[in-house]
Design a protein around this motif. Structure first.
Motif: not given
Length: 241
Positions: A145, A148-150, A152, A157-158, A160-161, A164
């Protein structure tokens, strides 16, 4: 959903989980099963604390002091459960914190994973609350975790989030299947309505974890640290009254 809100949910469900032992009349679906939500949230919070702390030494110090303070209240409370010779949940969280810290510092991640497995087994050996599972959940949340780019913004990016998070959810489900099977000694014939409800309610914790927005929310200082030993003492006093 902020860290502050997740903390509130974690402590409320923890209290629901504990109260049924000292007040058997409160035993119902809410106290029997919804309490299963609490520990995964605490495991998640410890990984967030590790990632965002500005002083890891002080973070360790707080956990160690709280673990020491909480042990006697925990053992008193456990007299209602039936087995008081366990180390409290703060020791579990501390082992998980040490494991992810070591994993972070070791370049060879295979070796790091081996060390993490050993720390999980250590949790079982020294009899911490939740045993090997308690340490393993922390390690799982951190390793899968932390990237994870919160915050994004772009579609990529969203995406990928989301991917993940779904992979993390999948691994969490697998870990809990192993945990449940271990509870029933790998005898699938023992899987019943109770076990299914138990498992499903653990999975409910993912609703809150997946809703995390990367923000801390309201700062609470040491207030949340004090709740654990204080509520155990209060429940013990109520139980013997």
């Amino acid at each position: 959903m902020s860290i502050f809100f997740i903390k509130i949910v974690a402590y409320i469900t923890m209290f629901l989980d504990h109260i049924k032992y000292v007040l058997p009349d409160t035993n119902c679906f809410i106290t029997e099963f919804l309490g299963r939500i609490s520990y995964p949230l605490f495991a998640f919070l410890i990984t967030e604390g590790y990632i965002h702390t500005k002083d890891l030494g002080k973070y360790y110090k707080r956990l160690i002091i709280l673990a020491i303070i909480s042990q006697i209240p925990f053992m008193l409370f456990r007299t209602f459960v039936g087995n008081f010779l366990l180390l409290n949940i703060l020791v579990t969280l501390l082992l998980g914190l040490i494991a992810i810290n070591i994993y972070d510092k070791i370049e060879n991640k295979i070796l790091g994973m081996i060390i993490c497995v050993l720390f999980s087994l250590l949790g079982e050996f020294i009899r911490v609350d939740y045993g090997w599972y308690g340490v393993a959940v922390i390690i799982l949340f951190y390793i899968f975790r932390k990237n994870i780019n919160y915050e994004s913004n772009s579609i990529e990016e969203r995406k990928n989030k989301f991917v993940n998070l779904m992979f993390l959810n999948f691994l969490f489900i697998l870990l809990n299947i192993v945990y449940i099977l271990n509870m029933i000694n790998w005898n699938v014939n023992l899987i019943n309505n109770y076990i299914i409800k138990y498992f499903v309610c653990i999975m409910l914790s993912l609703i809150f974890i997946n809703s995390y927005n990367g923000k801390q929310g309201r700062k609470t200082g040491y207030m949340f640290y004090a709740i654990y030993p204080v509520h155990l003492l209060i429940l013990y006093i109520i139980g013997i009254s």
